[in-house]
Design a protein around this motif. Structure first.
Motif, PDB file in Angstrom:
ATOM      1  N   VAL A 204      -4.559   6.944  -1.719  1.00 28.73           N
ATOM      2  CA  VAL A 204      -4.124   5.609  -1.229  1.00 28.73           C
ATOM      3  C   VAL A 204      -4.185   4.632  -2.567  1.00 28.73           C
ATOM      4  O   VAL A 204      -5.088   4.755  -3.372  1.00 28.73           O
ATOM      5  CB  VAL A 204      -4.679   5.026  -0.154  1.00 28.73           C
ATOM      6  CG1 VAL A 204      -4.513   3.639   0.148  1.00 28.73           C
ATOM      7  CG2 VAL A 204      -4.992   5.950   0.791  1.00 28.73           C
ATOM      8  N   THR A 205      -2.890   4.120  -2.904  1.00 28.22           N
ATOM      9  CA  THR A 205      -2.868   2.926  -3.878  1.00 28.22           C
ATOM     10  C   THR A 205      -2.499   1.750  -3.469  1.00 28.22           C
ATOM     11  O   THR A 205      -1.686   1.465  -2.595  1.00 28.22           O
ATOM     12  CB  THR A 205      -1.585   3.586  -4.629  1.00 28.22           C
ATOM     13  OG1 THR A 205      -1.994   4.607  -5.705  1.00 28.22           O
ATOM     14  CG2 THR A 205      -1.451   2.244  -5.989  1.00 28.22           C
ATOM     15  N   ARG A 206      -3.432   0.640  -3.525  1.00 31.17           N
ATOM     16  CA  ARG A 206      -3.099  -0.708  -3.432  1.00 31.17           C
ATOM     17  C   ARG A 206      -2.516  -1.123  -4.746  1.00 31.17           C
ATOM     18  O   ARG A 206      -3.002  -1.198  -5.832  1.00 31.17           O
ATOM     19  CB  ARG A 206      -4.404  -1.493  -3.426  1.00 31.17           C
ATOM     20  CG  ARG A 206      -4.500  -2.911  -3.098  1.00 31.17           C
ATOM     21  CD  ARG A 206      -5.874  -3.512  -3.021  1.00 31.17           C
ATOM     22  NE  ARG A 206      -5.839  -4.899  -2.711  1.00 31.17           N
ATOM     23  CZ  ARG A 206      -6.980  -5.641  -3.023  1.00 31.17           C
ATOM     24  NH1 ARG A 206      -8.006  -5.163  -3.398  1.00 31.17           N
ATOM     25  NH2 ARG A 206      -6.673  -7.184  -2.530  1.00 31.17           N
ATOM     26  N   ALA A 207      -1.317  -1.752  -4.464  1.00 33.70           N
ATOM     27  CA  ALA A 207      -0.380  -2.764  -5.326  1.00 33.70           C
ATOM     28  C   ALA A 207      -0.569  -4.102  -5.260  1.00 33.70           C
ATOM     29  O   ALA A 207      -0.450  -4.612  -4.085  1.00 33.70           O
ATOM     30  CB  ALA A 207       0.991  -1.987  -5.278  1.00 33.70           C
ATOM     31  N   VAL A 208      -0.898  -4.681  -6.330  1.00 38.67           N
ATOM     32  CA  VAL A 208      -1.320  -6.336  -6.393  1.00 38.67           C
ATOM     33  C   VAL A 208      -0.135  -6.658  -7.444  1.00 38.67           C
ATOM     34  O   VAL A 208      -0.201  -6.323  -8.382  1.00 38.67           O
ATOM     35  CB  VAL A 208      -2.547  -6.813  -6.667  1.00 38.67           C
ATOM     36  CG1 VAL A 208      -2.556  -8.095  -6.655  1.00 38.67           C
ATOM     37  CG2 VAL A 208      -3.612  -5.812  -5.655  1.00 38.67           C
ATOM     38  N   VAL A 209       0.893  -7.525  -6.651  1.00 38.70           N
ATOM     39  CA  VAL A 209       1.768  -7.819  -7.837  1.00 38.70           C
ATOM     40  C   VAL A 209       1.853  -9.454  -7.945  1.00 38.70           C
ATOM     41  O   VAL A 209       1.673 -10.263  -7.060  1.00 38.70           O
ATOM     42  CB  VAL A 209       3.382  -7.678  -6.974  1.00 38.70           C
ATOM     43  CG1 VAL A 209       4.276  -8.274  -8.124  1.00 38.70           C
ATOM     44  CG2 VAL A 209       3.412  -6.196  -6.748  1.00 38.70           C
ATOM     45  N   THR A 210       2.087 -10.047  -9.205  1.00 43.19           N
ATOM     46  CA  THR A 210       2.227 -11.235  -9.777  1.00 43.19           C
ATOM     47  C   THR A 210       3.542 -11.860 -10.057  1.00 43.19           C
ATOM     48  O   THR A 210       3.998 -11.125 -10.995  1.00 43.19           O
ATOM     49  CB  THR A 210       0.968 -11.624 -10.718  1.00 43.19           C
ATOM     50  OG1 THR A 210      -0.151 -10.955 -10.345  1.00 43.19           O
ATOM     51  CG2 THR A 210       1.148 -12.875 -11.032  1.00 43.19           C
TER      52      THR A 210
ATOM     53  N   SER B 254       1.033  -1.220   0.005  1.00 40.35           N
ATOM     54  CA  SER B 254       0.088   0.103  -0.098  1.00 40.35           C
ATOM     55  C   SER B 254       0.919   1.166  -0.014  1.00 40.35           C
ATOM     56  O   SER B 254       1.917   1.348   0.552  1.00 40.35           O
ATOM     57  CB  SER B 254      -0.753   0.157   1.193  1.00 40.35           C
ATOM     58  OG  SER B 254      -1.679   1.013   1.169  1.00 40.35           O
ATOM     59  N   LEU B 255       0.597   2.144  -0.802  1.00 41.81           N
ATOM     60  CA  LEU B 255       1.035   3.577  -0.900  1.00 41.81           C
ATOM     61  C   LEU B 255       0.430   4.428  -0.225  1.00 41.81           C
ATOM     62  O   LEU B 255      -1.053   4.479  -0.742  1.00 41.81           O
ATOM     63  CB  LEU B 255       1.575   3.739  -2.392  1.00 41.81           C
ATOM     64  CG  LEU B 255       2.644   2.866  -2.871  1.00 41.81           C
ATOM     65  CD1 LEU B 255       2.471   2.504  -4.494  1.00 41.81           C
ATOM     66  CD2 LEU B 255       4.295   3.427  -2.590  1.00 41.81           C
ATOM     67  N   ALA B 256       0.512   5.588   0.320  1.00 40.70           N
ATOM     68  CA  ALA B 256      -0.263   6.791   0.375  1.00 40.70           C
ATOM     69  C   ALA B 256       0.376   7.985   0.402  1.00 40.70           C
ATOM     70  O   ALA B 256       1.506   8.055   0.445  1.00 40.70           O
ATOM     71  CB  ALA B 256      -0.741   6.585   1.986  1.00 40.70           C
ATOM     72  N   VAL B 257      -0.285   8.988   0.197  1.00 43.56           N
ATOM     73  CA  VAL B 257       0.051  10.524   0.164  1.00 43.56           C
ATOM     74  C   VAL B 257      -0.801  11.204   0.710  1.00 43.56           C
ATOM     75  O   VAL B 257      -2.082  11.118   0.507  1.00 43.56           O
ATOM     76  CB  VAL B 257       0.163  10.873  -1.318  1.00 43.56           C
ATOM     77  CG1 VAL B 257      -0.771  10.693  -2.083  1.00 43.56           C
ATOM     78  CG2 VAL B 257       1.135  12.243  -1.165  1.00 43.56           C
TER      79      VAL B 257
ATOM     80  N   LEU C 282      -9.769   4.564   3.240  1.00 42.25           N
ATOM     81  CA  LEU C 282      -9.568   4.444   1.814  1.00 42.25           C
ATOM     82  C   LEU C 282      -8.890   3.022   1.480  1.00 42.25           C
ATOM     83  O   LEU C 282      -9.527   2.360   0.447  1.00 42.25           O
ATOM     84  CB  LEU C 282      -8.711   5.442   1.409  1.00 42.25           C
ATOM     85  CG  LEU C 282      -9.207   6.882   1.115  1.00 42.25           C
ATOM     86  CD1 LEU C 282      -8.049   7.750   0.658  1.00 42.25           C
ATOM     87  CD2 LEU C 282     -10.514   6.945   0.459  1.00 42.25           C
ATOM     88  N   ARG C 283      -8.212   2.643   2.248  1.00 42.73           N
ATOM     89  CA  ARG C 283      -7.755   1.063   2.022  1.00 42.73           C
ATOM     90  C   ARG C 283      -8.863   0.202   2.258  1.00 42.73           C
ATOM     91  O   ARG C 283      -8.756  -0.986   1.514  1.00 42.73           O
ATOM     92  CB  ARG C 283      -6.605   0.889   2.988  1.00 42.73           C
ATOM     93  CG  ARG C 283      -5.194   1.483   2.822  1.00 42.73           C
ATOM     94  CD  ARG C 283      -4.219   1.086   3.974  1.00 42.73           C
ATOM     95  NE  ARG C 283      -2.916   1.361   3.926  1.00 42.73           N
ATOM     96  CZ  ARG C 283      -2.045   1.481   4.857  1.00 42.73           C
ATOM     97  NH1 ARG C 283      -2.182   1.036   5.904  1.00 42.73           N
ATOM     98  NH2 ARG C 283      -0.502   1.809   4.533  1.00 42.73           N
TER      99      ARG C 283
END
Length: 755
Positions: free
Chosen positions: A210-216, A191-194, A253-254
């Motif tokens: 807020v950005t949710r990052a999902v990595v494969t 998770s990223l936040a500003v 937001l998350r």
């Protein structure tokens, strides 16, 4: 077939050339080198609090009669001072960008071959792709109307990335501070936040992304405020934003993001039909060769010149204009920059400038088949109609409503004025701003909207004039005093205000007669209808000056100042249809003379657009074309097909981008109750073509309009929800007129000859 996308073979080096997506609440701007890509995230409600939050309209109602006496005596500058309260000019809260998403390659810059970036108008998707030989990388992004989220997907054979959110945008005031963070939140997730904080004071505390990052297929780590990805094959980024007091909570937001699917295609499949159904209703085909339609956007723009309306560029601008208008309309209508901005310090606060710009931007919403976009426009007015009542009561001591010349979207109190800029004296604002809603009703026949929403506002616009109109001239005509024609005063330079500004006169007549019309239609306010019609009859006629031009002031001694970008005195021509070549030929000739005499001043986009619309109404294809060429032929189109306010790409501005589709329609189709006119101002180079999916003010849909000068024929397919007769006009060389009987929901095809 027309192309419903643009593509570029070069990255955007600056934010103004970023490709754009939006859902009417969030907007994203994708630009930069493929190994150092940047995505600006915008939110329609991001405005920087300032001192205007505590400002009220000047309480000058008790001075009104004195001000009227001064204005009538020619002491206009003194009248302005008396009708102000000595305040300095204050501005609305300035629209500002949100944050940047940084997407940086960390494994070294591999070669970039076959680079291509695309904006797909039909889906709202921005795609960037490139290869380094046999390997290909793809980035896709859109903003979902279905799920209110900005979505980015990055795929490739191996992704080694540094992902970060920041507030590193040019022009940010030092007092606006940012904090950023990053953390791993699970297996393959981060998770990223500003958080941006405004200075202490009234209004919102700040804003959060807020950005949710999902990595494969790779590893994820957090270092400071950066998420590092190594060896992945796919990364999906989901972003939500908010602004409030107190600060929006990151965890809230998350939690919303955690409920969303993480498959890009699934999210796109939920969004694309909603967006696509609206976008896909209208199309322009000017018979352009496919080889021209398929050009990269830079080459399309380069085709523009100052003499010819290039079909390929006009098609692209028509389709992109509808796309951008749709993408920036949702919780609010489009601002001066639409929904996008890549730096702080927007010109004119990036607000809603209501004396011209917002009406021009909205002019094509209904006509090009997107009447749903009137809802956010109505929401803007609904959110501040109480402030309009306060303006009328505080400034004039009247009932009814008085609109301000600008708003930031949070309130509509009239505070933007000083002794030299008498915005308290602009009387036409409410009628002017309600007209797009009235046009929506004309086109759709939505009586529920009329009864519940619009009719009460139209009544209040009439009631304001009922209370305001108390003075008479020597001939017994009611006098509009004080009065103001945006944003120019009489030629003598002795003050900006005056008496009987033509725009105010047209607005008063229209407000009174329209309220009478709709109340009669709905069977309400019957005792007032007669009063309003009687007042309208007592208004003075329009004035024609010694040069044979429609005067900006219907008052002796007040002469028109022709060197100006605004043409407010032509309000009776566009959008009102109060002056037309058919019904008032002498006044139409005078209006055309006024249009031709008006100088271009700084060649602003809104000035040229407004001139083109008026020229089309006057059936003057040459002047309409000339004014469109002032935009497309003077370097006013960015590589996203967003436009500038001034030539040479000066000031990022959506006026031309959003309004050009309406200009094209008005050149090819005019309408008013009972009348549909084909090809009223067709440029000579558009010898054949078609328009599909239009609405008209006659309540009739134009399923398709086609024409071919070489064959000497035009054909139109009309559909009406009700049984009705309409007069079909085509004066393109033949001046054909015929009555067409339409049955409910039965497409009717009519063919007319062309000379």
């Amino acid at each position: 077939m027309p192309v419903h996308s643009i593509h570029d073979t070069q990255p955007a080096d600056r934010w103004e050339d970023a490709f754009l997506s939006g859902n009417g609440e969030y907007g994203i701007m994708v630009f930069g080198h493929p190994h150092r890509e940047r995505i600006v995230h915008n939110h329609h409600r991001y405005v920087l609090p300032n001192e205007s939050l505590g400002m009220r309209p000047p309480a000058v109602a008790d001075r009104l009669e004195q001000v009227r006496d001064l204005a009538l005596a020619g002491e206009r500058e003194r009248a302005q001072r008396e009708f102000s309260d000595g305040r300095g000019m204050a501005w609305t809260q300035s629209f500002h960008p949100g944050h940047l998403l940084h997407v940086d390659t960390t494994a070294g810059d591999s070669p970039v071959e076959h680079y291509r970036r695309v904006t797909d108008f039909a889906t709202g998707e921005v795609r960037v792709s490139w290869s380094d030989g046999e390997r290909e990388w793809v980035r896709r992004a859109f903003v979902s109307r279905a799920d209110a989220v900005a979505v980015v997907e990055i795929t490739g054979p191996r992704l080694d990335l540094a992902l970060r959110l920041s507030g590193e945008l040019s022009g940010r005031p030092a007092e606006v501070t940012f904090t950023t963070s990053a953390e791993v939140t699970g297996d393959g997730e981060a998770s990223l936040a500003v958080v941006g904080e405004y200075p202490p004071g009234p209004g919102a505390a700040g804003f959060t992304g807020v950005t949710r990052a999902v990595v494969t297929g790779g590893r994820v780590a957090a270092e400071g405020d950066t998420v590092r990805v190594e060896g992945a094959t796919r990364v999906v980024l989901l972003t939500r934003m908010d602004r409030s007091a107190p600060l929006p909570r990151i965890d809230a937001l998350r939690a919303v993001l955690a409920e969303l699917p993480t498959e890009y295609d699934e999210l796109l499949s939920r969004h694309a039909p909603v967006h696509g159904e609206l976008y896909g209703r209208a199309e322009l085909d000017l018979g352009v060769p496919d080889s021209n339609r398929g050009l990269p956007v830079g080459e399309l723009i380069a085709r523009a010149d100052t003499k010819t309306l290039d079909g390929a560029l006009i098609e692209a601008l028509f389709h992109s204009g509808r796309y951008l208008l749709l993408s920036s309309s949702g919780v609010l209508p489009p601002r001066l920059t639409g929904l996008w901005l890549g730096e702080w310090g927007a010109a004119w606060s990036g607000d809603y400038t209501t004396d011209a710009n917002i009406n021009l931007q909205m002019a094509g919403a209904v006509l090009t088949g997107m009447p749903e976009l009137i809802a956010p426009y109505a929401a803007l007015i609904d959110g501040q109609i109480d402030d309009w009542r306060t303006n009328a009561r505080t400034i004039y001591g009247t009932r009814g409503i008085l609109a301000p010349s600008r708003t930031d979207g949070e309130h509509g109190l009239l505070f933007h004025l000083n002794d030299d800029w008498p915005w308290t004296m602009w009387l036409a604002g409410a009628d002017w701003l309600l007209f797009p809603l009235y046009e929506y009703w004309q086109a759709t026949g939505d009586d529920d909207f009329l009864a519940r929403t619009l009719a009460p506002w139209l009544v209040e616009a009439a009631v304001f004039f009922e209370d305001f109109l108390t003075r008479e001239d020597d001939d017994g005509h009611l006098v509009l005093v004080p009065s103001y024609s945006p944003e120019v005063g009489p030629r003598d330079g002795r003050g900006m205000s005056g008496v009987n500004a033509t725009m105010d006169l047209a607005a008063a007549r229209h407000a009174l007669t329209t309220a009478a019309e709709i109340c009669t239609h709905l069977g309400i306010e019957q005792t007032a209808v007669g009063r309003w019609r009687a007042l309208a009859e007592r208004l003075p006629p329009y004035r024609v000056d010694r040069q044979g031009a429609l005067a900006e002031w219907a008052w002796p001694g007040l002469e028109t100042a022709d060197a100006h970008r605004h043409i407010s005195h032509l309000y009776p021509v566009w959008p009102l249809h109060d002056i037309t070549p058919d019904d008032t030929p002498d006044l139409a000739a005078a209006a055309r003379e006024a249009l031709l005499r008006r100088g271009d001043e700084n060649l602003s986009a809104h000035g040229s657009l407004h001139r083109a619309l008026v020229a089309a109404r006057l059936k003057d294809s040459g002047t309409a074309k000339e004014n469109v060429l002032k935009i497309v032929g003077r370097n006013m189109v960015f590589r996203s097909l967003m436009t500038s306010h001034n030539p040479d790409l000066e000031i990022y501005n959506a006026d031309a981008a959003h309004c050009l589709p309406a200009v094209v329609v008005e050149m090819l189709l005019d309408s008013r109750p009972g009348i549909v006119e084909l090809l009223p101002a067709r440029p000579p180079e558009w010898r054949s073509g078609s328009l599909r999916g239009l609405a008209t003010r006659a309540g009739v849909g134009v399923d398709e309009l086609t024409w071919d000068v070489s064959e000497g024929l035009a054909k139109v397919v009309l559909t009406s929800p009700l049984e009705r007769d309409i007069v079909l006009v085509c004066r393109d060389g033949s001046d054909q007129r015929q009555t067409v009987h339409l049955l409910p929901h039965v497409p009717t095809t009519v063919t007319v000859p062309l000379a």
